[in-house]
Motif scaffolding. Sequence first.
Motif, PDB file in Angstrom:
ATOM      1  N   ASP A   1     104.138  44.564 -15.348  1.00  0.00           N
ATOM      2  CA  ASP A   1     104.702  44.350 -14.021  1.00  0.00           C
ATOM      3  C   ASP A   1     105.692  45.466 -13.699  1.00  0.00           C
ATOM      4  OD1 ASP A   1     107.198  43.728 -15.194  1.00  0.00           O
ATOM      5  OD2 ASP A   1     106.995  41.573 -14.851  1.00  0.00           O
ATOM      6  N   ALA A   2     106.342  45.368 -12.549  1.00  0.00           N
ATOM      7  CA  ALA A   2     107.263  46.417 -12.095  1.00  0.00           C
ATOM      8  C   ALA A   2     108.456  46.588 -13.032  1.00  0.00           C
ATOM      9  CB  ALA A   2     107.738  46.107 -10.683  1.00  0.00           C
ATOM     10  N   LYS A   3     108.779  45.552 -13.811  1.00  0.00           N
ATOM     11  CA  LYS A   3     109.906  45.633 -14.752  1.00  0.00           C
ATOM     12  C   LYS A   3     109.453  46.011 -16.157  1.00  0.00           C
ATOM     13  CE  LYS A   3     112.863  42.441 -12.250  1.00  0.00           C
ATOM     14  NZ  LYS A   3     113.676  41.233 -12.307  1.00  0.00           N
ATOM     15  N   GLY A   4     108.193  46.394 -16.304  1.00  0.00           N
ATOM     16  CA  GLY A   4     107.690  46.808 -17.610  1.00  0.00           C
ATOM     17  C   GLY A   4     107.350  45.663 -18.535  1.00  0.00           C
ATOM     18  N   ARG A   5     107.111  44.486 -17.969  1.00  0.00           N
ATOM     19  CA  ARG A   5     106.790  43.305 -18.787  1.00  0.00           C
ATOM     20  C   ARG A   5     105.295  43.000 -18.749  1.00  0.00           C
ATOM     21  NH1 ARG A   5     111.623  40.463 -16.323  1.00  0.00           N
ATOM     22  NH2 ARG A   5     113.256  40.866 -17.828  1.00  0.00           N
ATOM     23  N   ILE A   6     104.848  42.395 -19.825  1.00  0.00           N
ATOM     24  CA  ILE A   6     103.475  41.921 -19.948  1.00  0.00           C
ATOM     25  C   ILE A   6     103.500  40.411 -19.747  1.00  0.00           C
ATOM     26  CG2 ILE A   6     101.539  41.625 -21.543  1.00  0.00           C
ATOM     27  CD1 ILE A   6     102.585  44.220 -22.959  1.00  0.00           C
TER      28      ILE A   6
ATOM     29  N   TRP B   1      99.020  48.425 -34.124  1.00  0.00           N
ATOM     30  CA  TRP B   1     100.463  48.229 -33.977  1.00  0.00           C
ATOM     31  C   TRP B   1     100.883  48.043 -32.524  1.00  0.00           C
ATOM     32  CZ3 TRP B   1     102.938  51.795 -30.954  1.00  0.00           C
ATOM     33  CH2 TRP B   1     102.224  52.975 -30.691  1.00  0.00           C
ATOM     34  N   GLN B   2     100.156  48.643 -31.614  1.00  0.00           N
ATOM     35  CA  GLN B   2     100.541  48.585 -30.207  1.00  0.00           C
ATOM     36  C   GLN B   2     100.498  47.174 -29.649  1.00  0.00           C
ATOM     37  OE1 GLN B   2      97.648  49.855 -31.335  1.00  0.00           O
ATOM     38  NE2 GLN B   2      95.962  49.265 -29.991  1.00  0.00           N
ATOM     39  N   ARG B   3      99.825  46.269 -30.307  1.00  0.00           N
ATOM     40  CA  ARG B   3      99.663  44.903 -29.796  1.00  0.00           C
ATOM     41  C   ARG B   3     100.828  43.983 -30.150  1.00  0.00           C
ATOM     42  NH1 ARG B   3      93.423  44.969 -31.663  1.00  0.00           N
ATOM     43  NH2 ARG B   3      92.771  46.572 -30.171  1.00  0.00           N
ATOM     44  N   VAL B   4     101.848  44.506 -30.808  1.00  0.00           N
ATOM     45  CA  VAL B   4     103.023  43.691 -31.153  1.00  0.00           C
ATOM     46  C   VAL B   4     104.192  44.153 -30.292  1.00  0.00           C
ATOM     47  CG1 VAL B   4     104.530  42.880 -32.992  1.00  0.00           C
ATOM     48  CG2 VAL B   4     102.132  43.403 -33.495  1.00  0.00           C
ATOM     49  N   ILE B   5     104.739  43.205 -29.531  1.00  0.00           N
ATOM     50  CA  ILE B   5     105.796  43.493 -28.570  1.00  0.00           C
ATOM     51  C   ILE B   5     106.947  42.517 -28.770  1.00  0.00           C
ATOM     52  CG2 ILE B   5     104.180  44.466 -26.892  1.00  0.00           C
ATOM     53  CD1 ILE B   5     104.351  41.770 -25.373  1.00  0.00           C
ATOM     54  N   ASN B   6     108.003  42.663 -27.977  1.00  0.00           N
ATOM     55  CA  ASN B   6     109.133  41.740 -28.145  1.00  0.00           C
ATOM     56  C   ASN B   6     108.907  40.440 -27.382  1.00  0.00           C
ATOM     57  OD1 ASN B   6     110.197  42.013 -25.456  1.00  0.00           O
ATOM     58  ND2 ASN B   6     111.370  43.797 -26.082  1.00  0.00           N
ATOM     59  N   SER B   7     109.769  39.483 -27.617  1.00  0.00           N
ATOM     60  CA  SER B   7     109.584  38.142 -27.073  1.00  0.00           C
ATOM     61  C   SER B   7     109.752  38.058 -25.561  1.00  0.00           C
ATOM     62  CB  SER B   7     110.550  37.157 -27.749  1.00  0.00           C
ATOM     63  OG  SER B   7     111.885  37.550 -27.501  1.00  0.00           O
ATOM     64  N   GLN B   8     110.295  39.102 -24.940  1.00  0.00           N
ATOM     65  CA  GLN B   8     110.420  39.124 -23.481  1.00  0.00           C
ATOM     66  C   GLN B   8     109.175  39.700 -22.824  1.00  0.00           C
ATOM     67  OE1 GLN B   8     113.718  41.258 -24.389  1.00  0.00           O
ATOM     68  NE2 GLN B   8     114.525  39.335 -25.151  1.00  0.00           N
ATOM     69  N   GLY B   9     108.172  40.041 -23.626  1.00  0.00           N
ATOM     70  CA  GLY B   9     106.958  40.620 -23.076  1.00  0.00           C
ATOM     71  C   GLY B   9     107.091  42.103 -22.818  1.00  0.00           C
ATOM     72  N   LYS B  10     108.046  42.724 -23.480  1.00  0.00           N
ATOM     73  CA  LYS B  10     108.289  44.149 -23.271  1.00  0.00           C
ATOM     74  C   LYS B  10     108.055  44.935 -24.553  1.00  0.00           C
ATOM     75  CE  LYS B  10     111.694  44.961 -20.101  1.00  0.00           C
ATOM     76  NZ  LYS B  10     113.107  45.130 -19.727  1.00  0.00           N
ATOM     77  N   ILE B  11     107.866  46.218 -24.357  1.00  0.00           N
ATOM     78  CA  ILE B  11     107.799  47.131 -25.492  1.00  0.00           C
ATOM     79  C   ILE B  11     109.231  47.451 -25.885  1.00  0.00           C
ATOM     80  CG2 ILE B  11     107.201  49.490 -26.148  1.00  0.00           C
ATOM     81  CD1 ILE B  11     104.754  49.184 -24.267  1.00  0.00           C
ATOM     82  N   SER B  12     109.534  47.344 -27.147  1.00  0.00           N
ATOM     83  CA  SER B  12     110.886  47.629 -27.624  1.00  0.00           C
ATOM     84  C   SER B  12     111.172  49.126 -27.486  1.00  0.00           C
ATOM     85  CB  SER B  12     111.053  47.201 -29.083  1.00  0.00           C
ATOM     86  OG  SER B  12     110.884  45.804 -29.185  1.00  0.00           O
ATOM     87  N   GLU B  13     112.392  49.441 -27.056  1.00  0.00           N
ATOM     88  CA  GLU B  13     112.809  50.834 -26.881  1.00  0.00           C
ATOM     89  C   GLU B  13     112.897  51.528 -28.230  1.00  0.00           C
ATOM     90  OE1 GLU B  13     113.336  52.560 -24.036  1.00  0.00           O
ATOM     91  OE2 GLU B  13     112.671  50.796 -22.926  1.00  0.00           O
ATOM     92  N   ARG B  14     112.096  52.576 -28.393  1.00  0.00           N
ATOM     93  CA  ARG B  14     112.097  53.372 -29.612  1.00  0.00           C
ATOM     94  C   ARG B  14     111.129  54.519 -29.426  1.00  0.00           C
ATOM     95  NH1 ARG B  14     107.855  51.296 -29.714  1.00  0.00           N
ATOM     96  NH2 ARG B  14     106.410  50.260 -30.976  1.00  0.00           N
TER      97      ARG B  14
END
Length: 128
Positions: free
Chosen positions: A102-107, A71-84
């Motif tokens: 990155d520094a903004k939490g994006r992949i 499940w950890q390999r599915v993220i949102n379209s901005q390259g971020k982990i959804s807040e939950r």
Amino acid sequence: MPSFASPPNPQAYYEQVWSLVRQIPTGKVAAYGQIAKMIPPPIGVEIETYAAFAPRWVGGAMAACPDDVPWQRVINSQGKISERAGAEKQRQLLEQEGVEFDAKGRIDLKKYGWSGGDDDEVSQPRLL
């Protein structure tokens, strides 16, 4: 456009989602919408309606997934982990797989995104 809080046959749809997510290699990620596009719309659901609701359905499938689904390999379209709840655990698991943030939490999806093709052969599930 009719509203669909969940797919017409949630279990069948979720099984398709889980089948695809199991194919995402270690160290790669995919977006909810990307997974949704790999699955054909259920019978009776118009394409426009499917496009609007399917990423949420994928999210529902991930929230209910069995233990053998990464499940950890599915993220949102901005390259971020959804807040939950579980977001920090998701980041830890991805970092253990070598995924960098990155520094903004994006992949970086160009680097870590799973194409679902190329050398990653995907078996396309079909909704019955």
